[in-house]
Scaffold this motif. Structure first.
Motif, PDB file in Angstrom:
ATOM      1  N   THR A 219      59.196  -5.759 -25.502  1.00 36.19           N
ATOM      2  CA  THR A 219      59.761  -7.139 -26.060  1.00 36.19           C
ATOM      3  C   THR A 219      60.004  -8.000 -25.173  1.00 36.19           C
ATOM      4  OG1 THR A 219      60.449  -5.998 -28.133  1.00 36.19           O
ATOM      5  CG2 THR A 219      61.296  -8.290 -27.603  1.00 36.19           C
ATOM      6  N   VAL A 220      59.133  -9.312 -25.070  1.00 32.98           N
ATOM      7  CA  VAL A 220      59.844 -10.147 -24.161  1.00 32.98           C
ATOM      8  C   VAL A 220      60.736 -11.121 -24.874  1.00 32.98           C
ATOM      9  CG1 VAL A 220      58.993 -12.491 -23.386  1.00 32.98           C
ATOM     10  CG2 VAL A 220      57.487 -10.615 -23.403  1.00 32.98           C
ATOM     11  N   LEU A 221      61.935 -11.044 -23.982  1.00 35.36           N
ATOM     12  CA  LEU A 221      63.322 -11.709 -24.636  1.00 35.36           C
ATOM     13  C   LEU A 221      63.355 -13.252 -24.260  1.00 35.36           C
ATOM     14  CD1 LEU A 221      65.667  -8.512 -23.693  1.00 35.36           C
ATOM     15  CD2 LEU A 221      64.793  -9.436 -25.983  1.00 35.36           C
ATOM     16  N   ARG A 222      63.059 -13.577 -23.047  1.00 31.38           N
ATOM     17  CA  ARG A 222      63.337 -14.965 -22.699  1.00 31.38           C
ATOM     18  C   ARG A 222      62.931 -15.081 -21.411  1.00 31.38           C
ATOM     19  NH1 ARG A 222      67.781 -11.786 -22.356  1.00 31.38           N
ATOM     20  NH2 ARG A 222      68.291 -11.977 -24.327  1.00 31.38           N
ATOM     21  N   ALA A 223      62.790 -16.458 -21.041  1.00 30.58           N
ATOM     22  CA  ALA A 223      62.624 -16.903 -19.537  1.00 30.58           C
ATOM     23  C   ALA A 223      63.934 -17.806 -19.234  1.00 30.58           C
ATOM     24  CB  ALA A 223      61.304 -17.725 -19.176  1.00 30.58           C
ATOM     25  N   LEU A 224      64.576 -17.030 -18.042  1.00 35.11           N
ATOM     26  CA  LEU A 224      65.860 -17.806 -17.346  1.00 35.11           C
ATOM     27  C   LEU A 224      65.398 -19.329 -17.108  1.00 35.11           C
ATOM     28  CD1 LEU A 224      67.425 -15.073 -15.583  1.00 35.11           C
ATOM     29  CD2 LEU A 224      68.370 -15.906 -18.115  1.00 35.11           C
ATOM     30  N   SER A 225      66.113 -20.192 -17.502  1.00 38.14           N
ATOM     31  CA  SER A 225      66.277 -21.464 -16.419  1.00 38.14           C
ATOM     32  C   SER A 225      66.225 -21.173 -15.049  1.00 38.14           C
ATOM     33  CB  SER A 225      67.333 -22.411 -16.825  1.00 38.14           C
ATOM     34  OG  SER A 225      68.744 -21.782 -16.182  1.00 38.14           O
ATOM     35  N   PRO A 226      65.442 -22.162 -14.081  1.00 43.41           N
ATOM     36  CA  PRO A 226      65.510 -22.073 -13.016  1.00 43.41           C
ATOM     37  C   PRO A 226      66.734 -22.025 -11.922  1.00 43.41           C
ATOM     38  CG  PRO A 226      64.436 -24.051 -13.771  1.00 43.41           C
ATOM     39  CD  PRO A 226      64.735 -23.320 -14.855  1.00 43.41           C
ATOM     40  N   LEU A 227      67.693 -22.682 -12.867  1.00 48.89           N
ATOM     41  CA  LEU A 227      69.023 -22.721 -12.150  1.00 48.89           C
ATOM     42  C   LEU A 227      69.693 -21.151 -11.966  1.00 48.89           C
ATOM     43  CD1 LEU A 227      71.830 -23.961 -11.199  1.00 48.89           C
ATOM     44  CD2 LEU A 227      72.651 -23.933 -13.510  1.00 48.89           C
ATOM     45  N   TYR A 228      69.296 -20.492 -13.266  1.00 54.19           N
ATOM     46  CA  TYR A 228      69.721 -19.009 -13.022  1.00 54.19           C
ATOM     47  C   TYR A 228      68.858 -18.142 -12.078  1.00 54.19           C
ATOM     48  CZ  TYR A 228      73.252 -20.130 -16.727  1.00 54.19           C
ATOM     49  OH  TYR A 228      74.290 -20.941 -17.267  1.00 54.19           O
ATOM     50  N   GLY A 229      67.588 -18.717 -12.071  1.00 55.29           N
ATOM     51  CA  GLY A 229      66.747 -17.854 -11.489  1.00 55.29           C
ATOM     52  C   GLY A 229      67.093 -18.166  -9.888  1.00 55.29           C
ATOM     53  N   VAL A 230      67.508 -19.317  -9.518  1.00 55.42           N
ATOM     54  CA  VAL A 230      67.942 -19.578  -7.904  1.00 55.42           C
ATOM     55  C   VAL A 230      69.219 -18.667  -7.932  1.00 55.42           C
ATOM     56  CG1 VAL A 230      68.833 -21.176  -6.516  1.00 55.42           C
ATOM     57  CG2 VAL A 230      67.039 -21.520  -7.819  1.00 55.42           C
ATOM     58  N   GLU A 231      70.280 -18.557  -8.852  1.00 49.09           N
ATOM     59  CA  GLU A 231      71.325 -18.150  -8.849  1.00 49.09           C
ATOM     60  C   GLU A 231      71.372 -16.449  -8.789  1.00 49.09           C
ATOM     61  OE1 GLU A 231      74.124 -19.288 -11.890  1.00 49.09           O
ATOM     62  OE2 GLU A 231      74.230 -21.256 -10.926  1.00 49.09           O
ATOM     63  N   THR A 232      70.205 -15.928  -9.513  1.00 46.70           N
ATOM     64  CA  THR A 232      70.227 -14.396  -9.478  1.00 46.70           C
ATOM     65  C   THR A 232      69.157 -14.192  -8.266  1.00 46.70           C
ATOM     66  OG1 THR A 232      68.469 -14.778 -11.104  1.00 46.70           O
ATOM     67  CG2 THR A 232      70.777 -14.428 -11.766  1.00 46.70           C
ATOM     68  N   GLY A 233      68.538 -14.703  -7.676  1.00 45.68           N
ATOM     69  CA  GLY A 233      67.629 -14.360  -6.606  1.00 45.68           C
ATOM     70  C   GLY A 233      66.089 -14.365  -7.177  1.00 45.68           C
ATOM     71  N   ALA A 234      65.944 -14.625  -8.646  1.00 45.34           N
ATOM     72  CA  ALA A 234      64.568 -14.592  -9.105  1.00 45.34           C
ATOM     73  C   ALA A 234      63.654 -15.579  -8.700  1.00 45.34           C
ATOM     74  CB  ALA A 234      64.757 -14.443 -10.679  1.00 45.34           C
ATOM     75  N   LEU A 235      64.251 -16.653  -8.078  1.00 47.19           N
ATOM     76  CA  LEU A 235      63.605 -17.747  -7.715  1.00 47.19           C
ATOM     77  C   LEU A 235      64.111 -17.962  -6.248  1.00 47.19           C
ATOM     78  CD1 LEU A 235      62.887 -20.768 -10.060  1.00 47.19           C
ATOM     79  CD2 LEU A 235      61.177 -19.442  -9.074  1.00 47.19           C
ATOM     80  N   PRO A 236      63.172 -18.235  -4.981  1.00 44.71           N
ATOM     81  CA  PRO A 236      63.967 -18.429  -3.683  1.00 44.71           C
ATOM     82  C   PRO A 236      64.601 -19.787  -3.766  1.00 44.71           C
ATOM     83  CG  PRO A 236      61.567 -19.017  -3.793  1.00 44.71           C
ATOM     84  CD  PRO A 236      61.667 -18.056  -5.154  1.00 44.71           C
ATOM     85  N   ARG A 237      65.790 -19.797  -2.971  1.00 40.77           N
ATOM     86  CA  ARG A 237      66.435 -20.740  -2.926  1.00 40.77           C
ATOM     87  C   ARG A 237      65.863 -21.961  -2.494  1.00 40.77           C
ATOM     88  NH1 ARG A 237      71.684 -20.833  -4.155  1.00 40.77           N
ATOM     89  NH2 ARG A 237      72.453 -18.568  -5.070  1.00 40.77           N
ATOM     90  N   THR A 238      64.703 -21.841  -1.618  1.00 36.68           N
ATOM     91  CA  THR A 238      63.925 -22.990  -1.023  1.00 36.68           C
ATOM     92  C   THR A 238      62.827 -23.618  -1.813  1.00 36.68           C
ATOM     93  OG1 THR A 238      62.416 -21.276  -0.083  1.00 36.68           O
ATOM     94  CG2 THR A 238      64.213 -21.850   1.262  1.00 36.68           C
ATOM     95  N   VAL A 239      62.756 -22.964  -2.985  1.00 36.06           N
ATOM     96  CA  VAL A 239      61.817 -23.536  -3.969  1.00 36.06           C
ATOM     97  C   VAL A 239      61.485 -24.937  -4.111  1.00 36.06           C
ATOM     98  CG1 VAL A 239      63.030 -23.665  -6.057  1.00 36.06           C
ATOM     99  CG2 VAL A 239      60.686 -22.857  -6.155  1.00 36.06           C
ATOM    100  N   LEU A 240      62.489 -25.815  -4.019  1.00 37.53           N
ATOM    101  CA  LEU A 240      62.340 -27.137  -4.130  1.00 37.53           C
ATOM    102  C   LEU A 240      62.294 -27.727  -2.805  1.00 37.53           C
ATOM    103  CD1 LEU A 240      64.205 -28.195  -7.351  1.00 37.53           C
ATOM    104  CD2 LEU A 240      61.857 -27.796  -6.898  1.00 37.53           C
ATOM    105  N   ASP A 241      62.524 -27.014  -1.791  1.00 39.10           N
ATOM    106  CA  ASP A 241      62.900 -27.844  -0.413  1.00 39.10           C
ATOM    107  C   ASP A 241      61.765 -28.696   0.198  1.00 39.10           C
ATOM    108  OD1 ASP A 241      65.107 -26.537  -0.433  1.00 39.10           O
ATOM    109  OD2 ASP A 241      64.647 -25.380   1.631  1.00 39.10           O
ATOM    110  N   ASP A 242      60.590 -28.523  -0.083  1.00 38.28           N
ATOM    111  CA  ASP A 242      59.579 -29.267   0.619  1.00 38.28           C
ATOM    112  C   ASP A 242      59.484 -30.451  -0.262  1.00 38.28           C
ATOM    113  OD1 ASP A 242      56.743 -29.525   1.730  1.00 38.28           O
ATOM    114  OD2 ASP A 242      56.355 -30.125  -0.166  1.00 38.28           O
ATOM    115  N   TYR A 243      59.608 -30.741  -1.678  1.00 37.98           N
ATOM    116  CA  TYR A 243      59.869 -31.996  -2.259  1.00 37.98           C
ATOM    117  C   TYR A 243      61.005 -32.707  -1.953  1.00 37.98           C
ATOM    118  CZ  TYR A 243      59.221 -35.428  -5.883  1.00 37.98           C
ATOM    119  OH  TYR A 243      59.213 -36.785  -6.655  1.00 37.98           O
TER     120      TYR A 243
END
Length: 397
Positions: A219-243
């Motif tokens: 069962t797909v439960l949810r998608a975390l917000s990108p804030l929590y993605g960054v905090e948990t390491g799911a998204l790289p902290r550099t994901v917005l650096d270029d912009y």
């Protein structure tokens, strides 16, 4: 109690006044708002599990935290502990699939939680209620399918929204019946929109698929917000650096003009980057506030280096910057806020979570980040003399 709830509903309820109490905000009520308002919950999910509903929040008159039962009667939480102690069972049995039930919501600033198949686990600390935090692998609610709506009911009326600020999960829409008998609603996904959001995240390079949480049974439960993605390491902290770097570079040699109040077009602030700081001046040339170059955490949370206090200057400028970063409009338009949705999320480096959600909403409106109400792109209903509110649970498809 609720950081994101306060920031969004304070903004929604206080279009004419940037304060966060929610006690004196909004236009005067056309008629006295009753002590409680009926909330009709319709279960169109098609799911066969038991449904549990919770009405949790804070009394606006006293600041006391607690819950309301199906009749709208307030119950204060008992004292908590350290470590946290179990909270009383505040669940209300919700309607079965294909059915509706009505509860009453009191004058509260709070959340309407709903969960499928299992009751949610709430605990109390000495500071109050512990909300579910499914970005934490140890949270007892991690494997429960649930979601929540947020509302404020006060003497000036009802503000009720759908929210994806913390996560995108079990879909629902909200509505209100106005004093004239008409009904307005928002928050409904397009046909196939629920799966469409997850498909968009899966197809987006750069780690965005890592935001999706799935239970062991598939069962797909949810998608975390990108804030929590960054905090948990799911998204790289550099994901917005270029912009972010491109924005800071652009406004080293040009000016960003912010007009934060739609009803005050003459109030403008002018931003230029110098020494790594974007300083804003008023019409007289005096510096009124400044921002260090933000990181992804600050952008996604609209906090820390983009803190937005409930004042008349820094907060409104920060809200505008935050929205511009999420929507990637700061490079293409030096006059902010840019409120034309056709130009949102066009840069390759953008908030792809918010982009995916807005693209799948039937009316294009959502609360995909805390200040998604900049330019009125939020999924919010309001009325000064509400007759009834609605929460409709939709299919997971």
């Amino acid at each position: 109690m609720l950081r994101t709830l306060r920031s969004r509903l304070a903004a929604a309820a206080g279009a004419a006044a940037l304060v966060g109490t929610l006690l004196t905000l909004g236009p005067p009520a056309q008629a006295a708002v009753p002590a409680s308002v009926p909330l009709k919950i319709t279960n169109n999910s098609g799911r066969g599990e038991p449904l549990y509903v919770y009405n949790l929040g804070t009394l606006l008159t006293t600041g006391q935290q607690g819950w309301a039962d199906a009749n709208g009667t307030f119950h204060a939480w008992p004292a908590g502990g350290n470590p946290p102690t179990p909270a009383p069972d505040a669940s209300i049995t919700g309607p079965a699939a294909g059915r509706s039930a009505t509860i009453r919501i009191p004058k509260f600033s709070g959340r309407i939680y709903f969960s499928y198949g299992q009751k949610l686990v709430f605990r109390l600390t000495t500071g109050g209620l512990v909300q579910p935090a499914v970005q934490n692998p140890a949270d007892p609610n991690r494997n429960i399918l649930f979601n929540w709506s947020e509302y404020t009911l006060n003497d000036a009326g009802l503000w009720l929204n759908s929210t994806q600020v913390d996560m995108f999960s079990a879909p629902y829409s909200v509505g209100v019946q106005r004093a004239d008998g008409s009904t307005v609603s928002t928050g409904r996904l397009k046909a196939g929109g629920y799966n469409g959001v997850f498909d968009a995240l899966r197809g987006q390079a750069g780690g965005w698929a890592n935001l999706i949480q799935t239970r062991s049974d598939g069962t797909v439960l949810r998608a975390l917000s990108p804030l929590y993605g960054v905090e948990t390491g799911a998204l790289p902290r550099t994901v917005l650096d270029d912009y972010i770097n491109r924005v800071w570079q652009k406004y080293t040699t040009s000016t960003l003009t912010v007009t934060p109040f739609a009803d005050q077009p003459g109030t403008k602030y002018y931003g230029r980057v110098s020494g790594g700081v974007m300083n804003f001046t008023n019409g007289s040339g005096a510096v009124v506030t400044g921002f260090q170059k933000p990181d992804a955490d600050s952008v996604f949370g609209c906090h820390r280096l983009l803190d937005a206090p409930n004042d008349a200057v820094r907060g409104p400028i920060s809200r505008t910057l935050c929205a511009g970063f999420h929507r990637s409009t700061l490079l293409v338009n030096p006059n902010q806020p840019d409120t034309t949705s056709a130009g949102f999320y066009q840069d390759a480096v953008t908030d792809h979570y918010a982009r995916a959600i807005h693209a799948q909403m039937a009316d294009g409106k959502a609360y995909a980040f805390a200040f998604d109400d900049v330019g009125h792109h939020e999924s919010l209903v309001h009325d000064g003399s509400p007759l009834q509110a609605y929460l409709t649970l939709d299919p997971l498809s």
